[in-house]
Design an enzyme around this catalytic site. Structure first.
Site, PDB file in Angstrom:
ATOM      1  N   ASP A  38       0.910  -1.135   0.000  1.00 43.27           N
ATOM      2  CA  ASP A  38      -0.079   0.037   0.089  1.00 43.27           C
ATOM      3  C   ASP A  38       0.809   1.135   0.008  1.00 43.27           C
ATOM      4  OD1 ASP A  38      -3.167   0.309   0.954  1.00 43.27           O
ATOM      5  OD2 ASP A  38      -1.995   1.895   0.989  1.00 43.27           O
ATOM      6  N   ASP A  61       4.155   2.834  -4.363  1.00 50.71           N
ATOM      7  CA  ASP A  61       3.171   3.619  -5.219  1.00 50.71           C
ATOM      8  C   ASP A  61       3.094   2.871  -6.534  1.00 50.71           C
ATOM      9  OD1 ASP A  61       1.736   5.551  -6.877  1.00 50.71           O
ATOM     10  OD2 ASP A  61       2.913   7.063  -6.367  1.00 50.71           O
ATOM     11  N   TYR A 153     -11.423   7.814 -14.637  1.00 49.79           N
ATOM     12  CA  TYR A 153     -11.777   6.367 -13.920  1.00 49.79           C
ATOM     13  C   TYR A 153     -12.513   5.424 -14.566  1.00 49.79           C
ATOM     14  CZ  TYR A 153     -13.268   3.706  -9.734  1.00 49.79           C
ATOM     15  OH  TYR A 153     -13.413   2.619  -8.931  1.00 49.79           O
ATOM     16  N   LYS A 157     -11.000   1.873 -15.816  1.00 51.12           N
ATOM     17  CA  LYS A 157     -11.523   0.573 -15.449  1.00 51.12           C
ATOM     18  C   LYS A 157     -11.958  -0.010 -16.777  1.00 51.12           C
ATOM     19  CE  LYS A 157     -11.232   0.604 -10.994  1.00 51.12           C
ATOM     20  NZ  LYS A 157     -10.114  -0.041 -10.205  1.00 51.12           N
TER      21      LYS A 157
HETATM   22  N1  LIG Z   1     -15.631   1.630  -3.315  1.00 50.13           N
HETATM   23  C1  LIG Z   1     -16.219   1.379  -4.458  1.00 50.13           C
HETATM   24  O1  LIG Z   1     -17.547   1.711  -4.619  1.00 50.13           O
HETATM   25  C2  LIG Z   1     -15.930   0.595  -5.489  1.00 50.13           C
HETATM   26  C3  LIG Z   1     -16.418   0.392  -6.718  1.00 50.13           C
HETATM   27  C4  LIG Z   1     -15.598  -0.341  -7.720  1.00 50.13           C
HETATM   28  C5  LIG Z   1     -14.381  -0.450  -7.734  1.00 50.13           C
HETATM   29  N2  LIG Z   1     -13.725  -0.065  -6.690  1.00 50.13           N
HETATM   30  C6  LIG Z   1     -12.301  -0.446  -6.907  1.00 50.13           C
HETATM   31  O2  LIG Z   1     -11.616  -1.247  -5.836  1.00 50.13           O
HETATM   32  C7  LIG Z   1     -10.462  -0.745  -5.414  1.00 50.13           C
HETATM   33  C8  LIG Z   1     -10.372  -0.326  -3.832  1.00 50.13           C
HETATM   34  O3  LIG Z   1     -11.348   0.427  -3.801  1.00 50.13           O
HETATM   35  P1  LIG Z   1     -11.621   1.063  -2.025  1.00 50.13           P
HETATM   36  O4  LIG Z   1     -13.067   1.462  -2.372  1.00 50.13           O
HETATM   37  O5  LIG Z   1     -11.339  -0.048  -1.306  1.00 50.13           O
HETATM   38  O6  LIG Z   1     -10.758   2.147  -1.827  1.00 50.13           O
HETATM   39  P2  LIG Z   1     -10.185   2.581  -0.512  1.00 50.13           P
HETATM   40  O7  LIG Z   1      -9.767   4.118  -0.896  1.00 50.13           O
HETATM   41  O8  LIG Z   1     -11.005   2.435   0.507  1.00 50.13           O
HETATM   42  O9  LIG Z   1      -8.608   1.843  -0.254  1.00 50.13           O
HETATM   43  C9  LIG Z   1      -7.855   1.961  -1.410  1.00 50.13           C
HETATM   44  C10 LIG Z   1      -6.508   1.696  -0.853  1.00 50.13           C
HETATM   45  O10 LIG Z   1      -5.670   1.785  -1.932  1.00 50.13           O
HETATM   46  C11 LIG Z   1      -4.297   2.604  -1.394  1.00 50.13           C
HETATM   47  N3  LIG Z   1      -3.846   3.205  -2.689  1.00 50.13           N
HETATM   48  C12 LIG Z   1      -4.305   4.367  -3.254  1.00 50.13           C
HETATM   49  N4  LIG Z   1      -3.501   4.691  -4.268  1.00 50.13           N
HETATM   50  C13 LIG Z   1      -2.260   3.772  -4.343  1.00 50.13           C
HETATM   51  C14 LIG Z   1      -1.264   3.715  -5.048  1.00 50.13           C
HETATM   52  N5  LIG Z   1      -0.898   4.613  -5.927  1.00 50.13           N
HETATM   53  N6  LIG Z   1      -0.269   2.529  -4.750  1.00 50.13           N
HETATM   54  C15 LIG Z   1      -0.652   2.030  -3.597  1.00 50.13           C
HETATM   55  N7  LIG Z   1      -1.692   1.859  -2.932  1.00 50.13           N
HETATM   56  C16 LIG Z   1      -2.506   2.850  -2.996  1.00 50.13           C
HETATM   57  C17 LIG Z   1      -4.787   3.367  -0.335  1.00 50.13           C
HETATM   58  O11 LIG Z   1      -3.804   3.771   0.416  1.00 50.13           O
HETATM   59  C18 LIG Z   1      -5.878   2.741   0.391  1.00 50.13           C
HETATM   60  O12 LIG Z   1      -5.441   1.774   1.295  1.00 50.13           O
HETATM   61  C19 LIG Z   1     -10.214   0.363  -6.269  1.00 50.13           C
HETATM   62  O13 LIG Z   1      -9.258  -0.102  -7.287  1.00 50.13           O
HETATM   63  C20 LIG Z   1     -11.335   0.902  -6.762  1.00 50.13           C
HETATM   64  O14 LIG Z   1     -11.372   1.814  -7.794  1.00 50.13           O
HETATM   65  C21 LIG Z   1     -14.163   0.379  -5.615  1.00 50.13           C
END
Ligand SMILES: NC(=O)c1ccc[n+]([C@@H]2O[C@H](COP(=O)([O-])OP(=O)(O)OC[C@H]3O[C@@H](n4cnc5c(N)ncnc54)[C@H](O)[C@@H]3O)[C@@H](O)[C@H]2O)c1
Length: 259
Positions: A38, A61, A153, A157
């Site tokens: 992370d 990152d 985004y 995706k």
């Molecule tokens: N929450 C939703 O509704 C949703 C829906 C569809 C898809 N997603 C996808 O699911 C995945 C997780 O989303 P989430 O809602 O759990 O997000 P979140 O913000 O709760 O958690 C994301 C995590 O990724 C880490 N992160 C961010 N940028 C980073 C980088 N450059 N390198 C390494 N780590 C990094 C953050 O520190 C965090 O711990 C993402 O790819 C998101 O696009 C989420």
């Protein structure tokens, strides 16, 4: 669960929070040694420690190629093998009208989601070649249907779906399966941020979702585990919608719930 040197190793990006953390927990419960990577390395380390011995953490990152290459190398050096990669790290869109969006913010989103998924998968596939493995990518309903102010985004995706299919076909001969999940709205910090910014009307959104509620991160983690587990041994190149029926709902006139 007792872990040994032969327990499968799963590397999960963005594992310190939200869906990634739920996936890390689920994979650990299934008997994997999990490496939680992370941007927030300290939080990832705390999470790994809470899972118990045999799990580890890395700061990364995924938008940076060298850092992502080093992440896979470090996971391998620590564990000696790599069986599963979950490309989960992600950030939300700027949510600015497209006419006001600049290239820098557009590019950052593509780099985190698309470049990160590409580079980590390439490096993992090198490690998995010959012995097989599973790669799982996080797409979204935004990569399947159009959502306003989500151009970067949504493009990222949708690109992840194309990458998933291309890599699945290319690496099937090496025993590497590549799949994606496409979640709908999940109750994580990412969605809470939208809500706090007044960009999301939860009540309207819930009326638009056939199952009538947002997903729990653990519900995405179950689908993720299925696709990475031996139970999905004949599944590759698939995109599994885990969206409460959002993408099946044909009422084009229904409000999306987003302001
Ligand atoms: N929450 C939703 O509704 C949703 C829906 C569809 C898809 N997603 C996808 O699911 C995945 C997780 O989303 P989430 O809602 O759990 O997000 P979140 O913000 O709760 O958690 C994301 C995590 O990724 C880490 N992160 C961010 N940028 C980073 C980088 N450059 N390198 C390494 N780590 C990094 C953050 O520190 C965090 O711990 C993402 O790819 C998101 O696009 C989420």
């Amino acid at each position: 669960m007792t872990l040994t040197q032969t327990s499968p190793v799963a590397l999960v990006t963005g594992a310190a929070d939200g869906i990634g953390w739920a996936i890390a927990r689920r994979f650990a419960q299934a008997g994997c040694r999990v490496v939680l990577a992370d941007l927030d390395g300290g939080r990832a380390a705390d999470r790994a420690a809470s899972l118990g011995p045999g799990h580890g953490a890395l700061q990364v990152d995924v938008a940076e190629e060298a850092a992502t290459v080093a992440m896979v190398a470090a996971a391998l050096a620590r564990t000696g093998r790599l069986d599963i990669l979950v490309n989960n790290a992600g950030i939300g869109d700027s949510h600015r009208p497209t006419l006001e969006q600049d290239v820098a913010s557009f590019d950052r989103i593509l780099r985190v989601h698309l470049d990160g998924t590409f580079v980590a998968s390439r490096e993992a596939a090198r490690a998995m070649a010959g012995r097989g493995g599973a790669i799982l990518n996080l797409s979204s309903i935004a990569g399947i249907t159009g959502l306003p102010r989500r151009n970067a985004y949504g493009a990222a995706k949708a690109g992840i779906i194309a990458l998933t299919r291309s890599m699945a076909c290319e690496w099937a001969g090496s025993g590497i399966r590549v799949n994606a999940v496409a979640p709908g709205y999940v109750g994580t910090a990412l969605v809470a941020g939208l809500e706090a910014a007044g960009r999301l009307d939860r009540a309207r959104l819930e009326r638009r979702i056939p199952l009538g509620r947002l997903a729990e991160p653990a519900e995405i983690a179950e689908a993720a585990w299925f696709l990475c587990s031996p139970a999905a041994s004949y599944v590759t190149g698939a995109v599994l919608s885990v969206d409460g029926g959002w993408s099946a709902f044909g009422d084009a006139g229904a409000a999306s719930g987003e302001a």
